[in-house]
Design an enzyme around this catalytic site. Sequence first.
Site, PDB file in Angstrom:
ATOM      1  N   THR A 152       0.723   4.051   1.059  1.00  0.00           N
ATOM      2  CA  THR A 152       0.095   2.833   1.176  1.00  0.00           C
ATOM      3  C   THR A 152       0.424   2.077   2.644  1.00  0.00           C
ATOM      4  O   THR A 152       1.697   2.527   2.968  1.00  0.00           O
ATOM      5  CB  THR A 152       0.707   1.720   0.220  1.00  0.00           C
ATOM      6  OG1 THR A 152       0.178   0.331   0.377  1.00  0.00           O
ATOM      7  CG2 THR A 152       2.101   1.572   0.081  1.00  0.00           C
ATOM      8  N   ASP A 211      -4.126   1.303  -6.310  1.00  0.00           N
ATOM      9  CA  ASP A 211      -5.201   0.727  -5.683  1.00  0.00           C
ATOM     10  C   ASP A 211      -5.264  -0.812  -6.967  1.00  0.00           C
ATOM     11  O   ASP A 211      -4.970  -0.499  -8.258  1.00  0.00           O
ATOM     12  CB  ASP A 211      -6.670   1.215  -5.861  1.00  0.00           C
ATOM     13  CG  ASP A 211      -7.577   0.264  -5.065  1.00  0.00           C
ATOM     14  OD1 ASP A 211      -7.584   0.155  -4.054  1.00  0.00           O
ATOM     15  OD2 ASP A 211      -8.690  -0.127  -5.817  1.00  0.00           O
ATOM     16  N   ASP A 218       0.897 -13.579  -5.011  1.00  0.00           N
ATOM     17  CA  ASP A 218       1.919 -14.063  -6.008  1.00  0.00           C
ATOM     18  C   ASP A 218       2.255 -15.598  -6.161  1.00  0.00           C
ATOM     19  O   ASP A 218       2.483 -15.991  -6.971  1.00  0.00           O
ATOM     20  CB  ASP A 218       3.058 -13.353  -5.424  1.00  0.00           C
ATOM     21  CG  ASP A 218       3.167 -11.914  -5.882  1.00  0.00           C
ATOM     22  OD1 ASP A 218       2.272 -11.373  -6.925  1.00  0.00           O
ATOM     23  OD2 ASP A 218       3.933 -11.171  -5.404  1.00  0.00           O
ATOM     24  N   LYS A 277      10.233  -9.072 -10.961  1.00  0.00           N
ATOM     25  CA  LYS A 277       8.871  -8.708 -10.800  1.00  0.00           C
ATOM     26  C   LYS A 277       8.433  -7.253 -11.233  1.00  0.00           C
ATOM     27  O   LYS A 277       7.618  -7.033 -11.916  1.00  0.00           O
ATOM     28  CB  LYS A 277       8.279  -8.929  -9.299  1.00  0.00           C
ATOM     29  CG  LYS A 277       6.784  -8.735  -9.274  1.00  0.00           C
ATOM     30  CD  LYS A 277       6.251  -8.949  -7.960  1.00  0.00           C
ATOM     31  CE  LYS A 277       4.784  -8.501  -7.835  1.00  0.00           C
ATOM     32  NZ  LYS A 277       4.226  -8.473  -6.495  1.00  0.00           N
ATOM     33  N   ARG A 294       2.065  -3.421 -11.561  1.00  0.00           N
ATOM     34  CA  ARG A 294       2.629  -2.093 -10.559  1.00  0.00           C
ATOM     35  C   ARG A 294       3.750  -1.458 -11.545  1.00  0.00           C
ATOM     36  O   ARG A 294       3.738  -0.621 -11.531  1.00  0.00           O
ATOM     37  CB  ARG A 294       2.880  -2.665  -9.194  1.00  0.00           C
ATOM     38  CG  ARG A 294       3.305  -1.584  -8.436  1.00  0.00           C
ATOM     39  CD  ARG A 294       3.158  -2.002  -6.875  1.00  0.00           C
ATOM     40  NE  ARG A 294       1.749  -2.541  -6.576  1.00  0.00           N
ATOM     41  CZ  ARG A 294       1.592  -3.540  -6.530  1.00  0.00           C
ATOM     42  NH1 ARG A 294       2.276  -4.577  -6.759  1.00  0.00           N
ATOM     43  NH2 ARG A 294       0.119  -3.947  -6.259  1.00  0.00           N
TER      44      ARG A 294
HETATM   45  P1  ITT Z   1      -3.344  -0.098   0.799  1.00  0.00           P
HETATM   46  O1  ITT Z   1      -4.935   0.215   0.175  1.00  0.00           O
HETATM   47  O2  ITT Z   1      -2.753   0.622   1.840  1.00  0.00           O
HETATM   48  O3  ITT Z   1      -2.462   0.151  -0.598  1.00  0.00           O
HETATM   49  P2  ITT Z   1      -4.060  -2.866   0.469  1.00  0.00           P
HETATM   50  O4  ITT Z   1      -3.331  -4.224   0.470  1.00  0.00           O
HETATM   51  O5  ITT Z   1      -5.579  -2.595   1.131  1.00  0.00           O
HETATM   52  O6  ITT Z   1      -3.001  -1.422   0.696  1.00  0.00           O
HETATM   53  P3  ITT Z   1      -5.366  -2.594  -2.278  1.00  0.00           P
HETATM   54  O7  ITT Z   1      -6.715  -2.238  -1.636  1.00  0.00           O
HETATM   55  O8  ITT Z   1      -5.106  -2.156  -3.476  1.00  0.00           O
HETATM   56  O9  ITT Z   1      -4.352  -2.377  -1.217  1.00  0.00           O
HETATM   57  O10 ITT Z   1      -5.614  -4.317  -2.230  1.00  0.00           O
HETATM   58  C1  ITT Z   1      -4.920  -4.837  -3.332  1.00  0.00           C
HETATM   59  C2  ITT Z   1      -4.797  -6.364  -2.934  1.00  0.00           C
HETATM   60  O11 ITT Z   1      -4.643  -7.216  -4.330  1.00  0.00           O
HETATM   61  C3  ITT Z   1      -3.718  -6.902  -2.187  1.00  0.00           C
HETATM   62  O12 ITT Z   1      -3.767  -6.747  -0.613  1.00  0.00           O
HETATM   63  C4  ITT Z   1      -3.405  -8.227  -2.437  1.00  0.00           C
HETATM   64  O13 ITT Z   1      -4.109  -9.162  -2.079  1.00  0.00           O
HETATM   65  C5  ITT Z   1      -3.807  -8.103  -4.094  1.00  0.00           C
HETATM   66  N1  ITT Z   1      -2.655  -7.715  -4.929  1.00  0.00           N
HETATM   67  C6  ITT Z   1      -2.232  -6.466  -5.538  1.00  0.00           C
HETATM   68  N2  ITT Z   1      -1.153  -6.429  -6.080  1.00  0.00           N
HETATM   69  C7  ITT Z   1      -0.511  -7.633  -5.895  1.00  0.00           C
HETATM   70  C8  ITT Z   1       0.633  -8.104  -6.235  1.00  0.00           C
HETATM   71  O14 ITT Z   1       1.542  -7.385  -6.953  1.00  0.00           O
HETATM   72  N3  ITT Z   1       0.977  -9.409  -5.943  1.00  0.00           N
HETATM   73  C9  ITT Z   1      -0.089 -10.172  -5.178  1.00  0.00           C
HETATM   74  N4  ITT Z   1      -1.075  -9.716  -4.759  1.00  0.00           N
HETATM   75  C10 ITT Z   1      -1.436  -8.540  -5.153  1.00  0.00           C
END
Ligand code: ITT
Length: 200
Positions: free
Chosen positions: A8, A70, A156, A176, A182
């Site tokens: 990631t 994701d 968050d 968390k 996750r």
């Molecule tokens: P990678 O693809 O490189 O892993 P990304 O940020 O683009 O990074 P995603 O496409 O999975 O990852 O997007 C997930 C989004 O959802 C992330 O950028 C946050 O805005 C939100 N998100 C996911 N998990 C979260 C969490 O634990 N707390 C807050 N926001 C979260």
Amino acid sequence: MNKLLIATNNKGKVKELQDLLKGLDIELVTPTDIGLKLEVEEDGANYEENAAKKASAFAQASGLVSLADDSGLEVDALDGAPGLHSARYHPKPGANDADRRAYMLENLQGKPRPWTAHFHATIAIAVPGGNVQLVDGNCRGEIIPEERGTGGFGYDPIFLLPELNKTMAELEMDEKNRLSHRARAVMNAIPILKNLFGRS
Ligand code: ITT
């Protein structure tokens, strides 16, 4: 096979995944550690397709077993948005997490509360040139109209866990990491990793 690549580019996810996986006795490396710069286009139809695409691309590029996440936030009053598009949920290119939180609250204005929501995470584990295994996890809560807390990342500060009366950003990382989407996905991934790395 002796190293696991945390596939990631999201620094918040890297920290959480390092903590969630630290007890496994597997050497964890990040894309930065191995000098790998890779942006994978997230054009899948669902979390599974995007997670598998990211894990496979990183495994292919690094030659290491790779774990990708994701994830997204699904808000009931927004018909499940932003969901798969959570990382890009803003009309302005270059928007940051704070802009996306503000935009979400703008879109919720006038809608009756509670603004129930859940986070979803799909984790994909890919072996170079081999198969991909998928697991997932969810965490329910609600969106609140003001920011609270400075921990975590992304949405968050506006995601409340009603039973704790704390937002995800008000939790210590280890809290968390006991209850998040996750954390739940990683719990389901642990048997797969133990099997791949020959740990008992
Ligand atoms: P990678 O693809 O490189 O892993 P990304 O940020 O683009 O990074 P995603 O496409 O999975 O990852 O997007 C997930 C989004 O959802 C992330 O950028 C946050 O805005 C939100 N998100 C996911 N998990 C979260 C969490 O634990 N707390 C807050 N926001 C979260």
